[in-house]
Design a protein around this motif. Structure first.
Motif, PDB file in Angstrom:
ATOM      1  N   ALA A  37      -2.433  32.898  22.572  1.00  9.32           N
ATOM      2  CA  ALA A  37      -1.765  34.219  23.396  1.00  9.32           C
ATOM      3  C   ALA A  37      -1.988  34.952  21.810  1.00  9.32           C
ATOM      4  CB  ALA A  37      -0.860  33.900  24.034  1.00  9.32           C
ATOM      5  N   VAL A  38      -1.869  36.146  21.907  1.00 12.77           N
ATOM      6  CA  VAL A  38      -1.141  37.722  21.680  1.00 12.77           C
ATOM      7  C   VAL A  38      -0.098  38.337  22.741  1.00 12.77           C
ATOM      8  CG1 VAL A  38      -1.604  39.603  20.364  1.00 12.77           C
ATOM      9  CG2 VAL A  38      -3.495  37.509  19.787  1.00 12.77           C
ATOM     10  N   ILE A  39       0.912  38.855  21.861  1.00 12.86           N
ATOM     11  CA  ILE A  39       1.684  38.857  22.770  1.00 12.86           C
ATOM     12  C   ILE A  39       1.794  40.864  22.024  1.00 12.86           C
ATOM     13  CG2 ILE A  39       3.779  39.550  24.383  1.00 12.86           C
ATOM     14  CD1 ILE A  39       1.951  37.042  24.514  1.00 12.86           C
ATOM     15  N   GLU A  40       2.200  42.055  23.010  1.00  5.61           N
ATOM     16  CA  GLU A  40       2.196  42.468  22.629  1.00  5.61           C
ATOM     17  C   GLU A  40       2.834  43.695  23.180  1.00  5.61           C
ATOM     18  OE1 GLU A  40      -1.216  45.378  22.202  1.00  5.61           O
ATOM     19  OE2 GLU A  40      -2.523  43.930  20.934  1.00  5.61           O
ATOM     20  N   LEU A  72      10.183  35.231  32.392  1.00  7.11           N
ATOM     21  CA  LEU A  72      11.148  35.698  31.338  1.00  7.11           C
ATOM     22  C   LEU A  72      12.613  35.980  31.712  1.00  7.11           C
ATOM     23  CD1 LEU A  72       8.457  38.009  29.130  1.00  7.11           C
ATOM     24  CD2 LEU A  72       9.562  35.703  28.155  1.00  7.11           C
ATOM     25  N   PRO A  73      13.754  35.889  31.102  1.00  6.72           N
ATOM     26  CA  PRO A  73      14.922  36.313  31.676  1.00  6.72           C
ATOM     27  C   PRO A  73      14.517  37.756  31.982  1.00  6.72           C
ATOM     28  CG  PRO A  73      14.955  34.780  29.372  1.00  6.72           C
ATOM     29  CD  PRO A  73      13.156  35.586  30.306  1.00  6.72           C
ATOM     30  N   ALA A  74      15.500  37.657  33.478  1.00  2.48           N
ATOM     31  CA  ALA A  74      16.010  39.090  34.061  1.00  2.48           C
ATOM     32  C   ALA A  74      16.610  40.004  33.269  1.00  2.48           C
ATOM     33  CB  ALA A  74      16.659  38.863  35.043  1.00  2.48           C
ATOM     34  N   GLU A  75      17.509  39.728  31.956  1.00  2.00           N
ATOM     35  CA  GLU A  75      17.916  40.869  31.153  1.00  2.00           C
ATOM     36  C   GLU A  75      16.727  41.373  30.086  1.00  2.00           C
ATOM     37  OE1 GLU A  75      19.356  36.506  29.790  1.00  2.00           O
ATOM     38  OE2 GLU A  75      18.736  37.005  31.542  1.00  2.00           O
ATOM     39  N   SER A 101     -11.188  33.175  22.881  1.00  2.00           N
ATOM     40  CA  SER A 101     -10.430  32.313  22.797  1.00  2.00           C
ATOM     41  C   SER A 101      -8.617  32.309  23.228  1.00  2.00           C
ATOM     42  CB  SER A 101     -10.824  31.321  22.272  1.00  2.00           C
ATOM     43  OG  SER A 101     -10.627  31.558  20.555  1.00  2.00           O
ATOM     44  N   ARG A 102      -8.562  34.040  22.845  1.00  2.00           N
ATOM     45  CA  ARG A 102      -7.137  33.460  23.227  1.00  2.00           C
ATOM     46  C   ARG A 102      -6.575  34.682  24.615  1.00  2.00           C
ATOM     47  NH1 ARG A 102      -5.913  36.409  17.763  1.00  2.00           N
ATOM     48  NH2 ARG A 102      -6.852  38.142  18.213  1.00  2.00           N
ATOM     49  N   LEU A 103      -5.594  34.986  25.156  1.00  2.00           N
ATOM     50  CA  LEU A 103      -5.174  35.671  25.893  1.00  2.00           C
ATOM     51  C   LEU A 103      -4.134  37.588  24.960  1.00  2.00           C
ATOM     52  CD1 LEU A 103      -4.975  36.213  29.019  1.00  2.00           C
ATOM     53  CD2 LEU A 103      -2.745  35.275  29.624  1.00  2.00           C
ATOM     54  N   ARG A 104      -4.795  38.249  25.108  1.00  2.00           N
ATOM     55  CA  ARG A 104      -4.189  39.121  24.494  1.00  2.00           C
ATOM     56  C   ARG A 104      -3.199  40.413  26.187  1.00  2.00           C
ATOM     57  NH1 ARG A 104      -4.214  42.277  20.457  1.00  2.00           N
ATOM     58  NH2 ARG A 104      -5.691  41.694  20.327  1.00  2.00           N
ATOM     59  N   LEU A 117       7.104  34.379  25.846  1.00  2.00           N
ATOM     60  CA  LEU A 117       5.630  34.564  26.619  1.00  2.00           C
ATOM     61  C   LEU A 117       4.873  33.899  25.979  1.00  2.00           C
ATOM     62  CD1 LEU A 117       4.610  35.337  28.785  1.00  2.00           C
ATOM     63  CD2 LEU A 117       4.409  37.759  27.861  1.00  2.00           C
ATOM     64  N   ARG A 118       4.739  33.807  24.663  1.00  2.00           N
ATOM     65  CA  ARG A 118       3.195  33.547  23.811  1.00  2.00           C
ATOM     66  C   ARG A 118       3.805  31.287  23.489  1.00  2.00           C
ATOM     67  NH1 ARG A 118       4.728  34.132  19.682  1.00  2.00           N
ATOM     68  NH2 ARG A 118       3.483  36.298  19.077  1.00  2.00           N
ATOM     69  N   ALA A 119       4.459  31.148  24.228  1.00  2.00           N
ATOM     70  CA  ALA A 119       4.639  30.004  23.409  1.00  2.00           C
ATOM     71  C   ALA A 119       4.736  29.099  25.592  1.00  2.00           C
ATOM     72  CB  ALA A 119       6.048  29.351  23.588  1.00  2.00           C
ATOM     73  N   ALA A 120       5.166  30.066  26.929  1.00  2.00           N
ATOM     74  CA  ALA A 120       4.451  29.469  27.418  1.00  2.00           C
ATOM     75  C   ALA A 120       3.231  29.786  27.855  1.00  2.00           C
ATOM     76  CB  ALA A 120       5.501  30.588  28.802  1.00  2.00           C
ATOM     77  N   VAL A 121       2.835  30.678  27.759  1.00  2.00           N
ATOM     78  CA  VAL A 121       0.624  30.715  27.486  1.00  2.00           C
ATOM     79  C   VAL A 121       0.149  29.733  27.038  1.00  2.00           C
ATOM     80  CG1 VAL A 121      -1.662  31.606  27.240  1.00  2.00           C
ATOM     81  CG2 VAL A 121       1.048  33.076  28.396  1.00  2.00           C
ATOM     82  N   GLU A 122       0.472  29.463  26.215  1.00  2.00           N
ATOM     83  CA  GLU A 122      -0.105  27.792  24.834  1.00  2.00           C
ATOM     84  C   GLU A 122       0.691  26.937  25.843  1.00  2.00           C
ATOM     85  OE1 GLU A 122       1.391  28.814  21.165  1.00  2.00           O
ATOM     86  OE2 GLU A 122      -0.532  30.782  21.089  1.00  2.00           O
ATOM     87  N   TYR A 123       1.671  26.728  26.859  1.00  2.00           N
ATOM     88  CA  TYR A 123       2.053  25.037  26.622  1.00  2.00           C
ATOM     89  C   TYR A 123       1.522  25.392  27.907  1.00  2.00           C
ATOM     90  CZ  TYR A 123       4.973  21.837  29.255  1.00  2.00           C
ATOM     91  OH  TYR A 123       5.713  20.597  29.770  1.00  2.00           O
ATOM     92  N   ALA A 124       1.527  25.629  29.209  1.00  2.00           N
ATOM     93  CA  ALA A 124       1.106  25.766  29.962  1.00  2.00           C
ATOM     94  C   ALA A 124      -0.319  25.984  30.715  1.00  2.00           C
ATOM     95  CB  ALA A 124       1.627  26.979  31.378  1.00  2.00           C
TER      96      ALA A 124
END
Length: 428
Positions: free
Chosen positions: A386-389, A338-341, A354-357, A374-381
């Motif tokens: 993915a559920v991102i909280e 993810l971007p440093a900022e 079947s998913r990553l939290r 991050l959700r897109a990155a997990v699903e693509y990689a």
């Protein structure tokens, strides 16, 4: 810079060197009760078919079942940081320590006599703090024995010592450097600005992918130098000037074990198996560290002609997702991608059905973007949902952890009237 004396130029030359050093290791193993009972292979060919030495073997041999010298010859005794509840013992002679120190000091940012070296890994029974301490002293450096997991050295005190003592080198878990950064900011200091003496961060003990390594270096404005090893073995790999983590294959024989098929190979992905060459007190033959790694043998501009390893984490922490294995290193690489900022430093994840939290600490203005990316990155990689909280800062790492300076007291029996004498026998 520490000079690595290279007497081979390619993989074949390294193999010949290993052959010459393996013979002495096999002879040493004959003096170990454990291996004498099991039988010792005669050469490398027989070793390839020899049973792996497992962590369970070490547990069952506790405490001295693998001791190959008289106890009077021992210099130190250690136990690993494993979480099984059953200890695994390791012991070293003074001669063993010469080899341990030399391997640890193989760093492209060398340890100098004018260094102020903060050792921030546990001393206790593990080898890690003692090894860095001994290596630094062998080079004439001043050691600051900061320990870890100790109430006597909370994060606030680490920040003060780093600043006030002009610490130049540190040794710690990679994640610990992020905790220092957060503690420094809470104390009103900026990591990359207010610690100008710091010239390198030596790290080991937890996975360190390229994205996390880059982020730590950006935060502290100092190079991050990786080390890999274990209490049972000492340093097994170190980083060359070109950022690759090389296995010390001139000091040990390495294999990659596939726990599914049972086959081993010199390269590939699996569990790292090691046969150290220089062990007087506790020879080990084909010891399975149970660490997930990826080993290759690329050409490297450093000229060391040593295999390169990527440490993925403990095999026990690998999650089966159905499509493929998912390691802590896999997830961490995406988080720090993810971007440093966005300011993300702390996270945790759990595979649920079947998913990553994944939970991450992130400031409010970047919360939506961080979750979406991050959700897109997990699903693509990894091809899983993915559920991102996104959580507010201090949700995962409380500020009190980074600012507290607990009172460490000695046992006391006599109290004044009105004092809390319930603490009479407490020592913490």
């Amino acid at each position: 810079m520490e000079t690595l004396a290279v007497t081979w130029t390619d993989e074949a030359g390294l193999g010949r060197l290993q052959e010459s050093r393996l013979a002495a290791a096999l002879r040493a193993a004959e003096r170990s009760p454990f291996y004498a009972k099991r039988g010792v292979p005669a050469d490398r060919t027989e070793l390839a078919a020899y049973p792996l030495t497992t962590k369970q073997d070490l547990r069952e041999a506790y405490p001295f079942g693998l001791l190959a010298v008289d106890r009077a010859e021992l210099a130190t005794y250690h136990e690993s940081s494993g979480s099984s509840g059953v200890p695994t013992s390791s012991y070293y002679t003074a001669g063993d320590w010469q080899d341990l120190i030399e391997r640890y000091a193989r760093k492209h940012v060398g340890i100098r006599a004018d260094d102020m070296f903060l050792v921030r890994t546990p001393y206790a029974l593990m080898i890690t703090g003692h090894l860095a301490h001994a290596a630094a002293r062998s080079r004439g450096a001043t050691v600051v024995p900061a320990d870890n997991r100790s109430l006597a050295m909370p994060y606030a005190k680490v920040v003060r010592v780093l600043h006030d003592l002009d610490v130049t080198l540190t040794w710690s878990l990679a994640t610990d450097t992020l905790l220092w950064a957060a503690a420094a900011r809470l104390a009103g200091r900026e990591p990359g600005r207010d610690f100008p003496a710091l010239r390198a961060l030596f790290v080991g003990g937890d996975p360190l992918g390229p994205a996390k390594k880059k982020r730590i270096a950006e935060i502290w404005k100092a190079p991050v130098v990786e080390e890999y090893g274990a209490t049972e073995t000492g340093s097994l790999a170190g980083e060359c000037p070109h950022g690759r983590l090389h296995l010390w294959a001139d000091r040990a024989l390495f294999e990659v074990h596939d726990p599914v098929t049972g086959r081993t190979s010199a390269t590939g992905r699996g569990q790292l198996v090691v046969t150290p060459f220089y062990r007087e007190a506790m020879p080990l033959l084909r010891y399975n560290l149970e660490d997930s790694v990826e080993v290759s043998f690329p050409d490297c501009p450093c000229g060391w002609a040593l295999p390169v390893v990527r440490v993925l984490g403990r095999s026990a922490w690998t999650v089966q997702t159905g499509a493929a294995d998912l390691t802590q290193a896999d997830v961490e690489e995406l988080v720090f991608g993810l971007p440093a900022e966005y300011g993300v430093m702390f996270w945790r994840a759990r595979f649920e059905e079947s998913r990553l939290r994944v939970q991450i600490e992130v400031t409010e203005d970047h919360r939506d973007a961080a979750a979406r990316e991050l959700r897109a990155a997990v699903e693509y990689a990894h091809g899983i949902g993915a559920v991102i909280e996104p959580l507010p800062p201090a949700a995962l790492v409380p500020e009190r952890l980074l600012t507290a300076e607990p009172d460490v007291v000695k046992p006391r029996g006599l109290f004044h009237a009105g004092e809390d004498w319930d603490k009479a026998l407490e020592y913490y």
